[in-house]
Design a protein around this motif. Sequence first.
Motif, PDB file in Angstrom:
ATOM      1  N   PRO A 107      37.231  49.131  37.978  1.00  0.00           N
ATOM      2  CA  PRO A 107      38.443  49.174  38.802  1.00  0.00           C
ATOM      3  C   PRO A 107      38.840  47.811  39.364  1.00  0.00           C
ATOM      4  CG  PRO A 107      36.571  50.128  39.975  1.00  0.00           C
ATOM      5  CD  PRO A 107      36.119  49.879  38.568  1.00  0.00           C
ATOM      6  N   ARG A 108      38.003  46.794  39.163  1.00  0.00           N
ATOM      7  CA  ARG A 108      38.356  45.435  39.590  1.00  0.00           C
ATOM      8  C   ARG A 108      39.326  44.761  38.619  1.00  0.00           C
ATOM      9  NH1 ARG A 108      35.267  42.749  43.219  1.00  0.00           N
ATOM     10  NH2 ARG A 108      35.715  40.763  42.177  1.00  0.00           N
ATOM     11  N   ARG A 109      39.484  45.301  37.433  1.00  0.00           N
ATOM     12  CA  ARG A 109      40.217  44.628  36.351  1.00  0.00           C
ATOM     13  C   ARG A 109      41.608  45.233  36.215  1.00  0.00           C
ATOM     14  NH1 ARG A 109      37.017  40.158  36.016  1.00  0.00           N
ATOM     15  NH2 ARG A 109      34.888  40.845  36.393  1.00  0.00           N
ATOM     16  N   LEU A 110      42.593  44.582  36.834  1.00  0.00           N
ATOM     17  CA  LEU A 110      43.891  45.215  37.080  1.00  0.00           C
ATOM     18  C   LEU A 110      45.045  44.686  36.242  1.00  0.00           C
ATOM     19  CD1 LEU A 110      43.660  45.281  41.000  1.00  0.00           C
ATOM     20  CD2 LEU A 110      42.974  47.070  39.392  1.00  0.00           C
ATOM     21  N   LEU A 111      44.840  43.634  35.451  1.00  0.00           N
ATOM     22  CA  LEU A 111      45.957  43.003  34.758  1.00  0.00           C
ATOM     23  C   LEU A 111      46.571  43.949  33.732  1.00  0.00           C
ATOM     24  CD1 LEU A 111      47.599  40.393  34.369  1.00  0.00           C
ATOM     25  CD2 LEU A 111      45.897  39.692  32.658  1.00  0.00           C
ATOM     26  N   PRO A 112      47.842  44.334  33.933  1.00  0.00           N
ATOM     27  CA  PRO A 112      48.469  45.286  32.999  1.00  0.00           C
ATOM     28  C   PRO A 112      48.571  44.726  31.588  1.00  0.00           C
ATOM     29  CG  PRO A 112      49.741  45.083  35.038  1.00  0.00           C
ATOM     30  CD  PRO A 112      48.740  43.978  35.053  1.00  0.00           C
ATOM     31  N   GLN A 113      48.409  45.610  30.626  1.00  0.00           N
ATOM     32  CA  GLN A 113      48.535  45.329  29.201  1.00  0.00           C
ATOM     33  C   GLN A 113      47.484  44.346  28.679  1.00  0.00           C
ATOM     34  OE1 GLN A 113      52.641  44.564  27.976  1.00  0.00           O
ATOM     35  NE2 GLN A 113      53.373  45.544  29.862  1.00  0.00           N
ATOM     36  N   ILE A 114      46.585  43.899  29.534  1.00  0.00           N
ATOM     37  CA  ILE A 114      45.473  43.060  29.106  1.00  0.00           C
ATOM     38  C   ILE A 114      44.160  43.753  29.460  1.00  0.00           C
ATOM     39  CG2 ILE A 114      44.255  40.878  29.467  1.00  0.00           C
ATOM     40  CD1 ILE A 114      46.721  40.460  27.834  1.00  0.00           C
ATOM     41  N   GLN A 115      43.955  43.963  30.761  1.00  0.00           N
ATOM     42  CA  GLN A 115      42.715  44.614  31.198  1.00  0.00           C
ATOM     43  C   GLN A 115      42.892  46.130  31.284  1.00  0.00           C
ATOM     44  OE1 GLN A 115      42.411  42.145  34.735  1.00  0.00           O
ATOM     45  NE2 GLN A 115      40.482  41.280  33.982  1.00  0.00           N
ATOM     46  N   ASP A 116      43.908  46.562  31.994  1.00  0.00           N
ATOM     47  CA  ASP A 116      44.193  48.006  32.123  1.00  0.00           C
ATOM     48  C   ASP A 116      42.959  48.788  32.578  1.00  0.00           C
ATOM     49  OD1 ASP A 116      46.907  47.809  31.350  1.00  0.00           O
ATOM     50  OD2 ASP A 116      46.312  47.766  29.234  1.00  0.00           O
ATOM     51  N   GLY A 117      42.241  48.213  33.538  1.00  0.00           N
ATOM     52  CA  GLY A 117      41.070  48.898  34.075  1.00  0.00           C
ATOM     53  C   GLY A 117      39.791  48.687  33.293  1.00  0.00           C
ATOM     54  N   PHE A 118      39.786  47.718  32.366  1.00  0.00           N
ATOM     55  CA  PHE A 118      38.592  47.417  31.575  1.00  0.00           C
ATOM     56  C   PHE A 118      38.182  45.960  31.768  1.00  0.00           C
ATOM     57  CE2 PHE A 118      39.842  51.220  29.351  1.00  0.00           C
ATOM     58  CZ  PHE A 118      38.653  51.746  28.868  1.00  0.00           C
ATOM     59  N   ASN A 119      36.896  45.723  31.857  1.00  0.00           N
ATOM     60  CA  ASN A 119      36.359  44.377  31.708  1.00  0.00           C
ATOM     61  C   ASN A 119      36.353  44.086  30.210  1.00  0.00           C
ATOM     62  OD1 ASN A 119      34.453  42.191  31.314  1.00  0.00           O
ATOM     63  ND2 ASN A 119      33.847  42.491  33.451  1.00  0.00           N
ATOM     64  N   ARG A 120      37.096  43.052  29.785  1.00  0.00           N
ATOM     65  CA  ARG A 120      37.332  42.798  28.359  1.00  0.00           C
ATOM     66  C   ARG A 120      36.398  41.734  27.783  1.00  0.00           C
ATOM     67  NH1 ARG A 120      39.990  47.182  26.525  1.00  0.00           N
ATOM     68  NH2 ARG A 120      41.944  47.584  27.672  1.00  0.00           N
ATOM     69  N   LYS A 121      35.249  41.525  28.407  1.00  0.00           N
ATOM     70  CA  LYS A 121      34.337  40.499  27.899  1.00  0.00           C
ATOM     71  C   LYS A 121      33.484  40.997  26.730  1.00  0.00           C
ATOM     72  CE  LYS A 121      33.971  37.970  32.255  1.00  0.00           C
ATOM     73  NZ  LYS A 121      34.570  38.960  33.164  1.00  0.00           N
ATOM     74  N   GLY A 122      33.678  42.216  26.317  1.00  0.00           N
ATOM     75  CA  GLY A 122      32.899  42.753  25.216  1.00  0.00           C
ATOM     76  C   GLY A 122      33.122  41.996  23.914  1.00  0.00           C
ATOM     77  N   LEU A 123      32.073  41.923  23.106  1.00  0.00           N
ATOM     78  CA  LEU A 123      32.215  41.433  21.735  1.00  0.00           C
ATOM     79  C   LEU A 123      32.778  42.533  20.836  1.00  0.00           C
ATOM     80  CD1 LEU A 123      28.903  39.398  21.364  1.00  0.00           C
ATOM     81  CD2 LEU A 123      31.194  38.546  21.859  1.00  0.00           C
ATOM     82  N   ILE A 124      32.736  43.747  21.359  1.00  0.00           N
ATOM     83  CA  ILE A 124      33.302  44.916  20.677  1.00  0.00           C
ATOM     84  C   ILE A 124      34.181  45.634  21.693  1.00  0.00           C
ATOM     85  CG2 ILE A 124      32.768  47.076  19.467  1.00  0.00           C
ATOM     86  CD1 ILE A 124      30.005  45.919  18.823  1.00  0.00           C
ATOM     87  N   SER A 125      35.322  46.129  21.268  1.00  0.00           N
ATOM     88  CA  SER A 125      36.191  46.855  22.190  1.00  0.00           C
ATOM     89  C   SER A 125      35.599  48.228  22.476  1.00  0.00           C
ATOM     90  CB  SER A 125      37.590  47.013  21.599  1.00  0.00           C
ATOM     91  OG  SER A 125      37.622  48.058  20.638  1.00  0.00           O
ATOM     92  N   ASN A 126      36.140  48.880  23.492  1.00  0.00           N
ATOM     93  CA  ASN A 126      35.697  50.234  23.807  1.00  0.00           C
ATOM     94  C   ASN A 126      36.068  51.211  22.701  1.00  0.00           C
ATOM     95  OD1 ASN A 126      38.323  49.442  25.098  1.00  0.00           O
ATOM     96  ND2 ASN A 126      38.496  51.658  25.344  1.00  0.00           N
TER      97      ASN A 126
END
Length: 598
Positions: A561-580
């Motif tokens: 819930p810390r990751r708020l940037l619309p259309q980029i984070q959208d509630g996800f930490n995007r540091k993964g080497l693989i997407s969700n």
Amino acid sequence: MFTSLLWMLFPLGQDLCAQSNPKLDPLIQNVYGRKTISLNGSWSYLLDQLEVGYYNYRRTPDPNGFFKDPMVDNVTVYKEYDFDSAPVMSIPGDWNTWEDRFFFYEGTMWFKHKFLYKKTDNRVYLYLGAVNYDAKVYLNGTKVGEHIGGYTPFNMEVTGQIKDGENFVVVKVDNKRTAEGVPTLNCDWFNFGGITRDVMLVEVPRTYISNYRVQLKKGSKDTLTGYVKMDGTETSQKVQLEIPELKIKKELTTDAKGYASFEIKAKPVLWSTENPYLYRVSLSTNADKVVDEIGFRTIETKGRQILLNGKPVFLKGISIHEEAPFRSGRICSEEEDLTLLNWAKELGCNYVRLAHYPHNEKMVRLAEKMGLMVWSEIPVYWTIQWENEGTYQNAHNQLMEMIERDQNRAAVIIWSIANETPHGDARDRFLSNLAKAAREKDNSRLLSMAMERSDKSATVLSIQDRMSEYVDIISCNQYLGWYDGLNEKIDRVRWEVDYEKPLVFSEMGGAAVAGYHGDKTQIWTEEYQEELYRKTLRMIDERMPPVAGISPWILMDFRSPRRLLPQIQDGFNRKGLISNRGQKKKAFYILQEWYRNK
């Protein structure tokens, strides 16, 4: 004044678990090796935002709360709740992803499950693998236990409460974040609420083998050491320890407290990442028998090296959250564990950092069978209440439960006591006492914590932490190119680390949206993340003191819930080497190639 007095009266190294969870019984070792009856499945649930099922209108505990659940006709006697007509939820699971309307809910949920049981002469325990966060447990209307902490197992004896025929269990679950909690109010992962791991009845004889430890003696490759602990009325017992492949058959005699220790000469095949060999180990009495699969290995440090079985090993790792691939809820199946671990193996890992809390037991056992070393951690995360005695008791209890559950797992090479904590006297006292407690409980593994950088200048990077004297590995989370400058800064810095201990990057990396492409100087693109990894790995190879391993942040994008940037984070930490959604980003292949050459 009162807090200070508590710290004086209760030294931090003291075992305070009984005060934290007064109604719990000692954790049963290797619960999956026991006779169990699964209570997983469909449980009725009621959302109770105001906790009316626990408190009366004066906000005092109600002795006739929802846990009593009497049968009424609602004609002459009323009841303002009804589990029988309530919706059901799959357990284990989290409520946040069960229904959209619960997604951001933090508070109380009640769960009820009916089951049939045929009584025997055995003792019966109710076991819950994890409940996030505050659990109060009732059987047939009677409170049988409570537990604080969302990621460690607990069990309670219910022999006297369980009946022949139909029974019902009710669990009050409260996942509200609290300032004094572990973790505290602020953290960078999703607060999935619910009964998130297996629920079982465990049947054992009247006197049974409650705990045991079988490992190589510290510093030895040819001596097995450990203990066995009995629980019951006849604690003085003859116990047979057998490891058929090693031709070991030894009789132990427990004392009046049910305890016996041993040392046995043996030359086992050592568990390693290339050959994760496990032995069948059995412990038995006239009335009880438990069988486990246990590996034997040594883990130690020498200067700036980590030695597995006496040989230097580089930790080729990745950090992992216990979040399900593709659906992004709390993991609740072995198949989901396996998906994440197979991705780690495909990446080329020999090690995983299971962050930031103990992951489920099946995850650890699967990692062990796959030849993956494990960093296991408690959620002492960021800025918790260092001077609060209850907070320390909570952290200490979670540490003891983590070690107790996995003390026979050869894969676990590191116990971690904290992540990114601020320097200070109260923090140092808190963590140093946790470190001492961990070593007293288990001195056969390495101890670490994820520290933050304390640089000597803008371009001379370093780690300076008074906790360095209490740990075996200097572990550092660093984000050059992401939180600290852009990628070009990576080429301008050098490192000076003064400790003659192994250095591990417990975290490093940056974020990218899978499928979002652009120039390598454009943040959030796969190309930027790819370049960040390329430059960081070159820095490790060419411009650093020896590094003993890395576990970049992170294998897969995860909810936060810390990751708020619309259309980029959208509630996800995007540091993964693989997407969700399972898409491998370009940086995945950069790290994979680097590991192939290590």
